[in-house]
Write a protein that holds these residues in place. Structure first.
Motif, PDB file in Angstrom:
ATOM      1  N   LEU A   1      15.629 -27.005  -2.605  1.00  0.00           N
ATOM      2  CA  LEU A   1      16.619 -26.020  -3.022  1.00  0.00           C
ATOM      3  C   LEU A   1      16.852 -26.182  -4.520  1.00  0.00           C
ATOM      4  O   LEU A   1      17.068 -27.294  -5.001  1.00  0.00           O
ATOM      5  N   LYS A   2      16.825 -25.078  -5.263  1.00  0.00           N
ATOM      6  CA  LYS A   2      16.956 -25.145  -6.717  1.00  0.00           C
ATOM      7  C   LYS A   2      18.126 -24.304  -7.191  1.00  0.00           C
ATOM      8  O   LYS A   2      18.341 -23.196  -6.703  1.00  0.00           O
ATOM      9  N   LEU A   3      18.858 -24.839  -8.147  1.00  0.00           N
ATOM     10  CA  LEU A   3      19.987 -24.155  -8.773  1.00  0.00           C
ATOM     11  C   LEU A   3      19.741 -24.093 -10.267  1.00  0.00           C
ATOM     12  O   LEU A   3      19.404 -25.108 -10.882  1.00  0.00           O
ATOM     13  N   TYR A   4      19.903 -22.904 -10.833  1.00  0.00           N
ATOM     14  CA  TYR A   4      19.728 -22.707 -12.266  1.00  0.00           C
ATOM     15  C   TYR A   4      21.076 -22.315 -12.858  1.00  0.00           C
ATOM     16  O   TYR A   4      21.709 -21.375 -12.388  1.00  0.00           O
ATOM     17  N   ILE A   5      21.497 -23.040 -13.885  1.00  0.00           N
ATOM     18  CA  ILE A   5      22.794 -22.794 -14.504  1.00  0.00           C
ATOM     19  C   ILE A   5      22.584 -22.447 -15.972  1.00  0.00           C
ATOM     20  O   ILE A   5      22.048 -23.250 -16.735  1.00  0.00           O
ATOM     21  N   GLY A   6      23.014 -21.257 -16.359  1.00  0.00           N
ATOM     22  CA  GLY A   6      23.000 -20.842 -17.754  1.00  0.00           C
ATOM     23  C   GLY A   6      24.418 -20.907 -18.284  1.00  0.00           C
ATOM     24  O   GLY A   6      25.355 -20.449 -17.618  1.00  0.00           O
TER      25      GLY A   6
ATOM     26  N   HIS B   1      26.829 -19.157 -15.550  1.00  0.00           N
ATOM     27  CA  HIS B   1      26.181 -18.299 -14.555  1.00  0.00           C
ATOM     28  C   HIS B   1      25.277 -19.181 -13.699  1.00  0.00           C
ATOM     29  O   HIS B   1      24.385 -19.852 -14.218  1.00  0.00           O
ATOM     30  N   CYS B   2      25.521 -19.192 -12.400  1.00  0.00           N
ATOM     31  CA  CYS B   2      24.726 -19.982 -11.450  1.00  0.00           C
ATOM     32  C   CYS B   2      23.859 -19.041 -10.629  1.00  0.00           C
ATOM     33  O   CYS B   2      24.345 -18.039 -10.117  1.00  0.00           O
ATOM     34  N   SER B   3      22.585 -19.387 -10.509  1.00  0.00           N
ATOM     35  CA  SER B   3      21.695 -18.607  -9.648  1.00  0.00           C
ATOM     36  C   SER B   3      20.714 -19.546  -8.955  1.00  0.00           C
ATOM     37  O   SER B   3      20.497 -20.664  -9.400  1.00  0.00           O
TER      38      SER B   3
ATOM     39  N   ASP C   1      25.010 -13.397 -22.039  1.00  0.00           N
ATOM     40  CA  ASP C   1      24.241 -14.528 -22.561  1.00  0.00           C
ATOM     41  C   ASP C   1      24.008 -15.577 -21.482  1.00  0.00           C
ATOM     42  O   ASP C   1      22.893 -16.085 -21.321  1.00  0.00           O
ATOM     43  N   ALA C   2      25.037 -15.921 -20.730  1.00  0.00           N
ATOM     44  CA  ALA C   2      24.910 -16.919 -19.670  1.00  0.00           C
ATOM     45  C   ALA C   2      23.929 -16.456 -18.605  1.00  0.00           C
ATOM     46  O   ALA C   2      23.110 -17.240 -18.111  1.00  0.00           O
ATOM     47  N   GLN C   3      23.957 -15.163 -18.247  1.00  0.00           N
ATOM     48  CA  GLN C   3      23.030 -14.624 -17.247  1.00  0.00           C
ATOM     49  C   GLN C   3      21.596 -14.690 -17.742  1.00  0.00           C
ATOM     50  O   GLN C   3      20.690 -15.068 -16.991  1.00  0.00           O
ATOM     51  N   LEU C   4      21.377 -14.329 -18.994  1.00  0.00           N
ATOM     52  CA  LEU C   4      20.020 -14.343 -19.531  1.00  0.00           C
ATOM     53  C   LEU C   4      19.485 -15.771 -19.640  1.00  0.00           C
ATOM     54  O   LEU C   4      18.305 -16.012 -19.406  1.00  0.00           O
ATOM     55  N   ILE C   5      20.338 -16.705 -20.000  1.00  0.00           N
ATOM     56  CA  ILE C   5      19.906 -18.103 -20.110  1.00  0.00           C
ATOM     57  C   ILE C   5      19.544 -18.648 -18.731  1.00  0.00           C
ATOM     58  O   ILE C   5      18.577 -19.369 -18.563  1.00  0.00           O
TER      59      ILE C   5
END
Length: 110
Positions: free
Chosen positions: A9-14, A25-27, A105-109
């Motif tokens: 399971l992977k979480l990406y945080i910008g 922004h967490c996705s 910006d947070a979403q794009l990162i």
């Protein structure tokens, strides 16, 4: 038959980091994510991730800027992968080039 997850399971945080607050922004691989504001505290973000995303492999990224590398060192001490990126290297398309907000910006990162 018992099923098991075969993928990590992977979480990406910008994060758009400022002195007074952070836009986060967490996705994940499964959903595009959630944006929120928080105090500028790596420890609070760590508590949020542990509570809402247990067992995820975490990768954080934020723009290089005036706030230095304290957050980067904290994220790496948690065992997370952390990237400090050049703002000019973040791909923007169409309307995003002219509309600049911390949330975008947070979403794009991420």
């Amino acid at each position: 038959m018992k099923t098991e997850l075969s993928a990590e399971l992977k979480l990406y945080i910008g994060i758009d980091i400022h002195k007074r607050n952070w836009k986060v922004h967490c996705s994940t691989d499964l959903f595009s994510g959630k944006s929120f504001s928080m105090e500028p505290s790596p420890d609070q973000l760590y508590e949020y991730v542990i509570k809402h995303f247990p067992g995820h492999e975490v990768t954080t990224a934020y723009e290089a800027g005036c706030c230095g590398y304290k957050a980067h060192r904290s994220f790496e001490s948690y065992g997370w992968t952390s990237l400090v990126v050049n703002p000019a290297d973040i791909h923007r398309k169409g309307k995003e080039r002219f509309t600049k907000t911390d949330k975008i910006d947070a979403q794009l990162i991420s």
